[in-house]
Design a protein around this motif. Structure first.
Motif, PDB file in Angstrom:
ATOM      1  N   UNK A 170     -40.122   4.852  55.922  1.00  0.00           N
ATOM      2  CA  UNK A 170     -39.882   3.851  54.876  1.00  0.00           C
ATOM      3  C   UNK A 170     -39.789   4.467  53.480  1.00  0.00           C
ATOM      4  N   UNK A 171     -39.382   5.750  53.439  1.00  0.00           N
ATOM      5  CA  UNK A 171     -39.258   6.449  52.159  1.00  0.00           C
ATOM      6  C   UNK A 171     -37.870   7.064  52.044  1.00  0.00           C
ATOM      7  N   UNK A 172     -37.259   6.913  50.890  1.00  0.00           N
ATOM      8  CA  UNK A 172     -35.992   7.580  50.595  1.00  0.00           C
ATOM      9  C   UNK A 172     -36.275   8.698  49.612  1.00  0.00           C
ATOM     10  N   UNK A 173     -35.878   9.903  49.981  1.00  0.00           N
ATOM     11  CA  UNK A 173     -36.140  11.076  49.146  1.00  0.00           C
ATOM     12  C   UNK A 173     -34.858  11.893  49.049  1.00  0.00           C
ATOM     13  N   UNK A 174     -34.419  12.176  47.830  1.00  0.00           N
ATOM     14  CA  UNK A 174     -33.201  12.962  47.616  1.00  0.00           C
ATOM     15  C   UNK A 174     -33.548  14.256  46.897  1.00  0.00           C
ATOM     16  N   UNK A 175     -32.889  15.335  47.312  1.00  0.00           N
ATOM     17  CA  UNK A 175     -33.138  16.636  46.704  1.00  0.00           C
ATOM     18  C   UNK A 175     -31.815  17.338  46.446  1.00  0.00           C
ATOM     19  N   UNK A 176     -31.834  18.274  45.488  1.00  0.00           N
ATOM     20  CA  UNK A 176     -30.673  19.127  45.262  1.00  0.00           C
ATOM     21  C   UNK A 176     -30.441  19.997  46.488  1.00  0.00           C
ATOM     22  N   UNK A 177     -29.189  20.419  46.687  1.00  0.00           N
ATOM     23  CA  UNK A 177     -28.855  21.269  47.837  1.00  0.00           C
ATOM     24  C   UNK A 177     -29.675  22.552  47.809  1.00  0.00           C
ATOM     25  N   UNK A 178     -30.111  22.970  48.990  1.00  0.00           N
ATOM     26  CA  UNK A 178     -30.889  24.197  49.119  1.00  0.00           C
ATOM     27  C   UNK A 178     -30.260  25.067  50.212  1.00  0.00           C
ATOM     28  N   UNK A 179     -30.009  26.358  49.945  1.00  0.00           N
ATOM     29  CA  UNK A 179     -29.394  27.238  50.951  1.00  0.00           C
ATOM     30  C   UNK A 179     -30.190  27.329  52.254  1.00  0.00           C
ATOM     31  N   UNK A 180     -31.490  27.001  52.225  1.00  0.00           N
ATOM     32  CA  UNK A 180     -32.290  27.101  53.450  1.00  0.00           C
ATOM     33  C   UNK A 180     -31.843  26.075  54.499  1.00  0.00           C
ATOM     34  N   UNK A 181     -31.108  25.022  54.066  1.00  0.00           N
ATOM     35  CA  UNK A 181     -30.614  24.054  55.034  1.00  0.00           C
ATOM     36  C   UNK A 181     -29.752  24.758  56.097  1.00  0.00           C
ATOM     37  N   UNK A 182     -28.853  25.623  55.650  1.00  0.00           N
ATOM     38  CA  UNK A 182     -27.972  26.343  56.573  1.00  0.00           C
ATOM     39  C   UNK A 182     -28.783  27.267  57.475  1.00  0.00           C
ATOM     40  N   UNK A 183     -29.772  27.938  56.894  1.00  0.00           N
ATOM     41  CA  UNK A 183     -30.593  28.873  57.670  1.00  0.00           C
ATOM     42  C   UNK A 183     -31.387  28.132  58.743  1.00  0.00           C
TER      43      UNK A 183
END
Length: 255
Positions: A170-183
């Motif tokens: 029940x939480x919406x959280x937005x973050x700037x892109x982080x290169x670790x997503x691909x890793x």
């Protein structure tokens, strides 16, 4: 089925071994060197599980063994630390030695980088370092080798990232892109390939974390295409056994 825990390069830090043994059915343990002194401590945790070990370049030069050759469920396995074979430059020499010993699997450590490849009819497994990984953003890694008759499966695992991705219910959280997503995606993709092997056609990173430069929810969405839908129950069982949570099929909704 026999489950073999493969670890290497513990360098005095075996924190976490007890948890692995408690959470998995382990029939054998193989330590591929550095440090020999950790073996006694692992034996104390293993509660009678048979242990093989190799001496590495950080162990005393006169200590043995430097290599071992053994069989599990009829599968011949060759193991060495790897420093005398320049495995940091490649695995060709190790594979050649495996062939000369008629081994189907070869094991090594030394590089502190996890690797699992199949080349020239030989399965090469390097569990990486249990405590001092050189894999990016990983503090340590290990492998579990599963052998059932002639069937072989390798589960590559690593310690959690210090920062866990995700959002609360029940939480919406937005973050700037982080290169670790691909890793993170690549590591999960490799894990799924090891678990599902030839059942997979394609694995893709989808959703907002797959697009560099945009704000997104910190959740890695992955789509896996499988060859045969009749295998879905088998795939579900494999993934649930490895700690994945099955949420059931997505039901269509009528307007």
């Amino acid at each position: 089925m026999k489950n073999i825990l493969i670890i290497s390069d513990t360098h005095g830090d075996i924190n976490g071994v007890s948890e692995i043994l408690n959470n998995n059915k382990i029939d054998y343990i193989i330590h591929l060197g550095d440090n020999y002194a950790d073996i006694d401590n692992i034996k104390a945790l293993s509660k009678g599980i048979p242990i093989w070990y190799i001496c590495g370049n950080h162990d005393l030069e006169w200590l043995e063994p430097k290599e071992i050759l053994f069989k599990i469920n009829g599968i011949k396995i060759y193991a060495t630390h790897g420093h005398k074979l320049d495995i940091k430059l490649g695995y060709d020499e190790l594979i050649s030695i495996g062939k000369s010993n008629e081994a189907q699997i070869v094991l090594c450590g030394h590089s502190h980088i996890q690797k699992c490849i199949y080349k020239d009819g030989i399965l090469v497994i390097n569990p990486g370092s249990f405590s001092e990984s050189r894999d990016k953003n990983i503090s340590g890694s290990y492998c579990i080798l599963q052998i059932e008759k002639s069937n072989i499966n390798v589960i590559c695992r690593w310690n959690e990232y210090e920062e866990i991705l995700g959002v609360e219910i029940n939480t919406v959280k937005l973050e700037e892109y982080n290169p670790k997503y691909k890793e993170l995606f690549i590591q999960e993709k490799n894990n799924l390939i090891n678990l599902l092997n030839d059942k997979i056609i394609q694995i893709e990173h989808v959703g907002s974390t797959s697009m560099p430069g945009i704000v997104s929810k910190p959740i890695i969405d992955i789509v896996v295409a499988i060859k045969d839908l009749s295998q879905i129950k088998e795939i579900e069982n494999i993934l649930v056994k490895e700690g994945y949570i099955y949420r059931g099929p997505i039901e269509s909704q009528n307007d």
